[in-house]
Design a protein around this motif. Structure first.
Motif, PDB file in Angstrom:
ATOM      1  N   UNK A  73       0.824  -1.206   0.000  1.00 18.29           N
ATOM      2  CA  UNK A  73       0.000   0.000   0.000  1.00 18.29           C
ATOM      3  C   UNK A  73       0.862   1.261   0.000  1.00 18.29           C
ATOM      4  N   UNK A  74       1.956   1.232   0.732  1.00 14.37           N
ATOM      5  CA  UNK A  74       2.804   2.437   0.729  1.00 14.37           C
ATOM      6  C   UNK A  74       3.411   2.646  -0.648  1.00 14.37           C
ATOM      7  N   UNK A  75       3.851   1.550  -1.234  1.00 17.26           N
ATOM      8  CA  UNK A  75       4.389   1.618  -2.580  1.00 17.26           C
ATOM      9  C   UNK A  75       3.428   2.274  -3.544  1.00 17.26           C
ATOM     10  N   UNK A  76       2.231   1.634  -3.618  1.00 13.09           N
ATOM     11  CA  UNK A  76       1.285   2.046  -4.649  1.00 13.09           C
ATOM     12  C   UNK A  76       0.817   3.477  -4.395  1.00 13.09           C
ATOM     13  N   UNK A  77       0.745   3.821  -3.078  1.00 13.72           N
ATOM     14  CA  UNK A  77       0.316   5.185  -2.774  1.00 13.72           C
ATOM     15  C   UNK A  77       1.232   6.209  -3.422  1.00 13.72           C
ATOM     16  N   UNK A  78       2.558   6.089  -3.091  1.00 15.84           N
ATOM     17  CA  UNK A  78       3.483   7.074  -3.636  1.00 15.84           C
ATOM     18  C   UNK A  78       3.592   6.961  -5.141  1.00 15.84           C
ATOM     19  N   UNK A  79       3.635   5.723  -5.576  1.00  7.64           N
ATOM     20  CA  UNK A  79       3.805   5.479  -6.992  1.00  7.64           C
ATOM     21  C   UNK A  79       2.597   5.988  -7.787  1.00  7.64           C
ATOM     22  N   UNK A  80       1.425   5.756  -7.211  1.00  7.50           N
ATOM     23  CA  UNK A  80       0.205   6.112  -7.949  1.00  7.50           C
ATOM     24  C   UNK A  80       0.120   7.598  -8.235  1.00  7.50           C
ATOM     25  N   UNK A  81       0.438   8.389  -7.198  1.00  7.73           N
ATOM     26  CA  UNK A  81       0.355   9.837  -7.397  1.00  7.73           C
ATOM     27  C   UNK A  81       1.332  10.281  -8.479  1.00  7.73           C
ATOM     28  N   UNK A  82       2.506   9.710  -8.407  1.00  8.35           N
ATOM     29  CA  UNK A  82       3.531  10.054  -9.390  1.00  8.35           C
ATOM     30  C   UNK A  82       3.052   9.686 -10.791  1.00  8.35           C
ATOM     31  N   UNK A  83       2.455   8.488 -10.875  1.00  5.45           N
ATOM     32  CA  UNK A  83       2.008   8.026 -12.181  1.00  5.45           C
ATOM     33  C   UNK A  83       0.952   8.953 -12.758  1.00  5.45           C
ATOM     34  N   UNK A  84       0.039   9.377 -11.879  1.00  2.00           N
ATOM     35  CA  UNK A  84      -0.995  10.306 -12.346  1.00  2.00           C
ATOM     36  C   UNK A  84      -0.353  11.594 -12.822  1.00  2.00           C
ATOM     37  N   UNK A  85       0.634  12.064 -12.054  1.00  2.00           N
ATOM     38  CA  UNK A  85       1.270  13.334 -12.414  1.00  2.00           C
ATOM     39  C   UNK A  85       1.915  13.255 -13.788  1.00  2.00           C
ATOM     40  N   UNK A  86       2.676  12.188 -14.030  1.00  2.00           N
ATOM     41  CA  UNK A  86       3.377  12.154 -15.318  1.00  2.00           C
ATOM     42  C   UNK A  86       2.400  11.951 -16.465  1.00  2.00           C
ATOM     43  N   UNK A  87       1.339  11.189 -16.218  1.00  2.00           N
ATOM     44  CA  UNK A  87       0.365  11.014 -17.288  1.00  2.00           C
ATOM     45  C   UNK A  87      -0.309  12.344 -17.607  1.00  2.00           C
ATOM     46  N   UNK A  88      -0.626  13.086 -16.530  1.00  2.00           N
ATOM     47  CA  UNK A  88      -1.248  14.392 -16.761  1.00  2.00           C
ATOM     48  C   UNK A  88      -0.331  15.291 -17.566  1.00  2.00           C
TER      49      UNK A  88
END
Lengths: 390, 332, 289
Positions: B19-34
């Motif tokens: 969960x900690x992984x995906x949390x940090x990773x997810x936000x980053x992923x959204x940012x770069x996709x945006x």
């Protein structure tokens, strides 16, 4: 034998000189043609003019803003640069003026993005309707629009009348050795060079003054442009030629192109050492543009209340026919007290002390009654409905 | 360039830390996709905004009347009359096309020759240096090219222009396209400046293409006794023709949009099409640059947005075609 | 030798001559192109140096445009501010977008983004200026910041493309090692991959900045220019070096033209320094081209 030949040559030359003098004075007096040099105009230009020394400025308003921004005419740019530099060192207020053309200046005023505009073509009612309120139009200075040229072998002294200029710019005269030009300049050797007309590519008050003159003096020009409403304006449908941006663009293009002819404010031609023509005025004399002939163009003019007038094709015999003025465009009702104070102080200074700086840069000060009317116009400025100057 | 994108996260994930992984990773992923969407959003927004700004004028005068009229006379525009359209832009389209055409005719052969020389004929030591030097042509800013164009190129072109006017200008049918008098500022001068500006782009892409052609072909040709020139023609040039086309169209795309250098040497004559390439004219981009900030006549500013809209459309189409061709060639 | 052999030999000699002639022709064309480059650079250098004065970098244009002297200090400052702000906008956006394309992207969306990034590079910059005018200037007026927005749109695709290329060149072994040691993907990208590609990325950034410094057309419609006074507030109209060169180049004043030549020399020098520095970084990059 050689001494005798020399003496004979000297006598011959002397006699030719005498004949020449007799000839010109003979043709000057009551001659039907005016192709000879009109002694009056050039002599007039040589006399010195006095600085007006106006003292009727408005009282200095306190709490003025530290900077003002203005934009518009390139016609007035050289003068405005001198004024803003001198004013900054005298009063400490920075006036940033961007010379982008009269058309652009009017647009900025309409949009309210500058504190004042400047245009050599007064705002018409349709223009004012698009603005945010009534606009005070205050003439600042006089100057001639000169017809400058770059012709091989013709260093100066070309004479042109309105119809010939109109034909050139309409594309009906295409070569410098055209009979129409030759007939006005019998003593000048004109090369058979093609003519390149240079006009303004941007919206220009200088164009407005120039085309106003052409509309009044050249039927060919009016016909070629499709009527008197189309043949005058800040932009017209130029049928040919090179477009230059600003007065400096036109003077640059004329200087670069052999065979070119263009129209610019006098200062631009003088500082770039370009020759300009003596233009025939309404009374039939070929007039050299200079301080005196520009001032003569204001003789006998009655100024309307809103100070929107034309000075082209004046009736005074000494008047230079392509004379114009430039109007500062200021909103009558100001909402910012500091800006209003700064505007009143700056333009009051321009209309008094500033008028003494004009001749040095080849502009002409306003005449006495026009200057007084301009000061009165400034007094009309209000702050949120209340007059600023009592 | 053929490396794969990053390796994916492994399938087996321990509990708790996931969960900690995906949390940090997810936000980053959204940012770069945006952020990646910005490019697409910008292009779409450009098309929409330009269309919207020009819409009033298009509705008033008719959508196609702009493209079919060859007369630009803003001073004749009134708020009410809608015909004829005083804002015809056909001459700007003509100006853009003719200057780009001149640029292509001059630049493409030279660029291909230069690229061929660098990749196949030049001594190895010199190759990088020569490439860098040709690329330097692309580094010079447009305003400097225009400035140099006025003072150095126009006087140099004067004899050439005069020669064209006096020879080709007298030929019966095509003579009207070369008729004088020649004053320097002209479509022709703008075409020459554009040629110099697009040359490095075409040469760079051609260099890439020539350098990556299969070495085995060159070796085979050489083994069969071909001379250097024949090797270059058979094994390098001929198979790359599609790519050269793509490179040229890329250069064309650049030439179509070039503004400042063209404005400074083309003469800015906007009323109608000037039949002679030795005469003055204007392009879509130069008229926008010249008239935009002071368009006070009715519908003037909107008409300039219409010009901008069509310029964008042309640039998009040309660039899309060019990129597709270059990609197809690279895939070979 | 048989006559056939002689014929073959003669034909071979003809082909060799043709090859030599063609080579000479190519050499001439190459020299010609280099000559044009030298012509442009030397002309600017000669004109610029003869007009360059020590006060050029620290003083503004004189009030009277025909006066000699003065400089483009306000334009140089304006260029630095406008391009600097544009870089602040474009660099983070561009690097993040490139990370997406190189590390996360797969499939139609990322293909489209990559393709249209390349297309955006070819959009005429005057159109970009008109776009920013319609989006920003209409509501907020001419300003240096509007100019930065336009330049950011110009820089963005360049940064995205070069950064993507550089990131893709980083060997997968680095990524695999990092993930194997338990780092998250985000950490892998930001702590391992990005620094590895950094010299190459800086190359791309420098080239984008060099391109932005030379742009004039979009600034005509956004920053508008401010000839005489130094303006450091990006919320107001600003002058840039490129705009001042443009205004003075087409004017007829010899002194204005002289200032423009000095300005042109300065601008070309800045662009060349950035370009050469970029190439230097590219060569030092661990992921060699």
């Amino acid at each position: 034998m050689r001494i005798a030949t020399m003496r004979a040559t000297v006598v011959a030359v002397g006699m030719l000189g005498l004949l020449d003098a007799c000839g010109s004075s003979g043709s000057g007096a009551g001659a039907a043609t005016t192709t000879a040099t009109t002694p009056g105009a050039t002599a007039v230009c040589k006399s010195t003019t006095q600085n007006p020394g106006y003292k009727n400025g408005l009282t200095k308003q306190p709490n003025q803003a530290t900077s003002l921004s203005g934009a518009g005419s390139t016609f007035v740019n050289s003068m405005m640069s001198v004024w803003t530099a001198a004013y900054a060192s005298a009063g400490g207020v920075q006036v940033a003026y961007q010379s982008i053309g009269s058309g652009a200046g009017i647009k900025q005023v309409q949009a309210g993005t500058v504190d004042f505009g400047d245009s050599d073509a007064y705002m018409k009612d349709a223009d004012i309707a698009l603005a945010k309120g009534p606009v005070l139009q205050v003439p600042l200075v006089l100057a001639p629009v000169v017809v400058t040229y770059n012709v091989t072998g013709v260093a100066s002294g070309l004479k042109l009348d309105g119809e010939t200029i109109g034909k050139i710019f309409a594309g009906k005269i295409t070569s410098w050795d055209d009979p129409a030009i030759k007939s006005e300049n019998p003593k000048v050797t004109l090369p058979s060079e093609p003519i390149a007309t240079v006009h303004r590519s941007d919206g220009s008050g200088t164009t407005d003054i120039f085309t106003d003159f052409l509309t009044k003096e050249s039927p060919t020009w009016v016909t070629a442009l499709g009527g008197a409403t189309q043949s005058r304006g800040k932009t017209v449908a130029w049928p040919n030629g090179i477009g230059g941006k600003g007065n400096d663009g036109v003077s640059g293009a004329v200087g670069q192109t052999e065979g070119a002819i263009g129209y610019v404010e006098l200062g631009y031609a003088l500082t770039q050492h370009l020759p300009y023509a003596n233009v025939k005025n309404k009374s039939g004399a070929f007039i050299e543009p200079c301080n005196q002939t520009v001032l003569a163009a204001t003789n006998g003019v009655t100024y309307p209340v809103d100070l929107r007038f034309d000075l082209t094709d004046a009736s005074d015999p000494q008047a230079y026919p392509i004379t114009g003025t430039t109007w500062a465009l200021i909103y009558q009702n100001q909402t910012d007290a500091a800006k209003a104070a700064a505007l009143i102080n700056f333009f009051s200074w321009v209309l008094t002390t500033g008028q003494d700086m004009t001749s040095a840069v080849n502009y002409q000060p306003l005449g006495k009654d026009l200057q007084q009317k301009c000061i009165d116009q400034l007094k009309k400025m209000t702050l949120n409905g209340q007059p600023i100057v009592p | 360039m053929t490396a794969q994108a990053g390796v994916d996260v492994p399938v087996v994930r321990p509990q708790g830390r996931a969960t900690r992984w995906l949390g940090g990773d997810g936000a980053f992923r959204v940012a770069v996709t945006a952020c990646s969407a910005v490019v697409l959003v910008t292009i779409v927004a450009m098309v929409i905004f330009l269309l919207v700004q020009g819409f009033d004028a298009m509705r008033h005068y008719g959508f196609f009347s702009f493209l079919t009229t060859a007369r630009w006379a803003p001073s004749e525009a009134t708020a009410t009359s809608s015909s004829p359209n005083p804002y015809g832009i056909l001459q700007f389209i003509y100006g853009t096309l003719i200057t780009s055409l001149i640029a292509m005719i001059l630049a493409v052969p030279v660029a291909v020759s230069v690229a061929l020389y660098i990749t196949n004929f030049a001594p190895l030591r010199l190759r990088r240096g020569l490439s860098s030097l040709v690329d330097l042509l692309a580094a010079v800013p447009s305003v400097v090219y225009g400035f140099w164009g006025i003072f150095a190129l126009l006087p140099a072109l004067k004899p050439i222009g005069g020669f064209l006017a006096s020879t080709l200008g007298k030929v019966p049918v095509i003579g009207v396209a070369f008729s004088g008098p020649y004053f320097g500022y002209s479509y022709f001068a703008a075409g020459v400046v554009l040629a110099i500006m697009v040359l490095p782009i075409i040469a760079a892409v051609c260099r890439e293409i020539f350098a990556t052609t299969a070495g085995s072909w060159k070796e085979a040709a050489t083994a069969l006794g071909a001379t250097r020139w024949e090797v270059a023609m058979v094994a390098v040039y001929r198979p790359s023709r599609t790519g050269i086309l793509g490179a040229s169209i890329l250069g064309l795309g650049r030439a179509l949009g070039e503004t400042i250098a063209v404005t400074m040497v083309i003469g800015n004559y906007v009323l109608s099409i000037n039949k002679s390439i030795l005469g003055q004219g204007a392009t879509m981009s130069s008229v926008i640059a010249n008239e935009f900030t002071e368009a006070v006549e009715p519908f003037h500013l909107q008409a300039l947005f219409v010009v901008g809209f069509w310029l964008l459309v042309v640039a998009l189409v040309v660039n899309i075609i060019a990129r597709r061709i270059v990609a197809a060639q690279a895939a070979l | 030798m048989t006559s056939l052999a002689i014929e073959i030999e003669a034909y071979a000699a003809k082909r060799r001559r043709r090859s030599a002639a063609a080579t000479t022709g190519l050499v001439i064309v190459m020299v010609g192109v280099l000559a044009v480059l030298a012509w442009v650079l030397l002309y600017v250098a000669v004109q610029g140096f003869s007009a360059l004065t020590p006060s050029f970098f620290v003083s503004n244009p004189p009030g009277n445009p025909s006066a000699v002297g003065g400089g483009f200090a306000n334009g140089i400052l304006g260029s630095l501010i406008v391009v600097g702000l544009a870089a602040l906008i474009a660099i983070p956006l561009g690097i993040l977008a490139a990370i997406y394309l190189a590390e996360y992207g797969r499939g139609r969306w990322s293909n489209a983004v990559g393709f249209f990034t390349d297309v955006l590079i070819g959009i005429p910059t005057i159109v970009t200026g008109a776009f920013v005018y319609s989006v920003w200037v209409i509501h907020f007026g001419f300003s240096g910041f509007a100019g930065s927005l336009a330049l950011a749109i110009v820089m963005l695709p360049l940064i995205v493309r070069t950064t993507t290329q550089m990131l893709k060149l980083v060997p997968d072994s680095l990524r695999e090692a990092s993930l194997a040691l338990g780092a998250s993907k985000r950490k892998t990208v930001t702590r391992i991959v990005l620094p590895a590609a950094l010299p190459g990325i800086i190359t791309g950034l420098m080239l984008a900045v060099a391109r932005a410094m030379g742009e004039t057309a979009p600034l005509l419609l956004t920053a508008l220019g401010n000839d005489l006074f130094t303006e450091a507030n990006p919320g107001k109209r600003m002058s840039t070096l490129s705009l001042q060169i443009f205004d003075n180049a087409i004017s007829g004043f010899k002194s204005g033209q002289a200032r423009a030549w000095a300005g042109a020399l300065t601008l070309v020098a800045i662009v060349l320094v950035l370009t050469f520095a970029a190439r230097f970084f590219a060569r030092r990059s661990r992921v060699a081209q």
